[in-house]
Write a protein that holds these residues in place. Sequence first.
Motif: not given
Length: 495
Positions: A240, A284, A192-194, A286, A189-190, A183
């Motif tokens: 998350v 992701r 969108g979700p992984i 939070t 990655a930052s 992230t």
Amino acid sequence: MSAEPHPKLPPVRLPSDAELARDALVAPLFARAVRLARWAGPHTRVDIGGELAAAQLPEAAAVLGLDPADEEGPVLASQAWRVAVDTGLVDVAEPEEDGDEESGTAAPGEDLALVTGGAPAEVLDLWLAALDTVLADAAVPDLDDLVDALDAGGEIDFDRLDWNPSREADFLDGVLANLYLLTVSGHGASDGPIPLPVLAASMVIPEDMGEPTDAVLEQVSDAMMRLDDQFRQLEPIGLVEFRPVDEALMAEADDEEFAAAGPGAGSSPGEADDEDVSRYGLVRLTPLGLYGIRARMLEAGVTAPAVGELADKGADALLDAVSGYSEGAAQAEIEQWLAGRELQGAVAELLAAARGADEGGPLRRLRCQQALAPAGPEAEPAVRAVLDDAELGGLARVWLSERGVADVPAPDEAMVFWLTVDTIAAQLAADGETEELPLLMQSLTQHHTGFFDQAWRVEHPATAYVLEAMGRMHPDKKAAKEARKAAFKARSRQA
């Protein structure tokens, strides 16, 4: 949280404590724990261990707005109660094991007042305690497996269960550390979700492995399904945002193990097809999750900087720190540092901190130049003051010329050559041998006839290092050969 000894991570951008505290208070599980703490009173009965008595669970579920007749209602109420007890939101007086009392009692704890009357940092401390409870629960296997593994004496047979509590906790910590790194490192990655298969693969597949074997894919499959269960438990505490694995997926696949491993299991974030991989789960952190994982890392001795924490430090500490940041993170940190200072004095302090013949000097000067870029006319006196400085005079002339300032003295040849070496050394330190660097080298050298005949004499500690890089990277073959010869002369001169 387990960690390697003192690794350093990229800086994270976090909201204010006040914003994070608001997020904590509305996290579903924490909010339920608060409601139960306010409900607790003389009527509340607990068992040994502080667990809410079974007869009280339907009422607790109703207090939370859950259906007591639904199997999930009492389960969620029990979990929220455990969080309330572990965080100090509830005080319990357990029954004596040999006493006549069949149950103990509970009452709101002193810390409950912090929810509405405490500072944001105090609210976040409560949330972190709740997070510890949830993480401990998430590392425990399914209850049915635990019951099956109980031996005749009431003890858990860990060998039969194939579960090691310490190993499971370390695995979950490692997953969350990887998720944090993905992230904050900015590798897509930052934005969108992984994908869950990518995260599982990061824990299983060695970095030097090419195509994963079937056995390794099976391990990824197992890890992914464990994570699916764990992230379902972690989402209610606000750690998350999670999209679980599509439950219909396994029935559609012929090869269950490959299906569970999922597309992109050996890929980096962003390489797998979005439509396919979303069915295998997406996760992701939070902003509250980033705060929580960072807090655990700091406690474990990991260097995990946050943008803004250098605002009250000196310019020397600022430039040293941001020299290791990405350009965007460095700019954000510099802006916060400048925000609370009188500009002319801050500029003078930055310029003084940028000096130095050590290895980090060129990159400090690059970050100093970056810090000065948005400065207005009020910075001019402090910049003019270093025009005759051997290390800063070139930087000052560039800054003044870019603003169209009159009567800027032209640099002598020695300063031009020194600034060229310093600029390339800074770029190498910041980004390595990028595709753009050869063009910069060409631009800096093509206007000076016989550049390499003079460059090896430059009194800069990085002269030989820069010339060697130019020998490898200069787009003009003749110039590259001249650079290599000059590098040899520079090394001989230094020796």
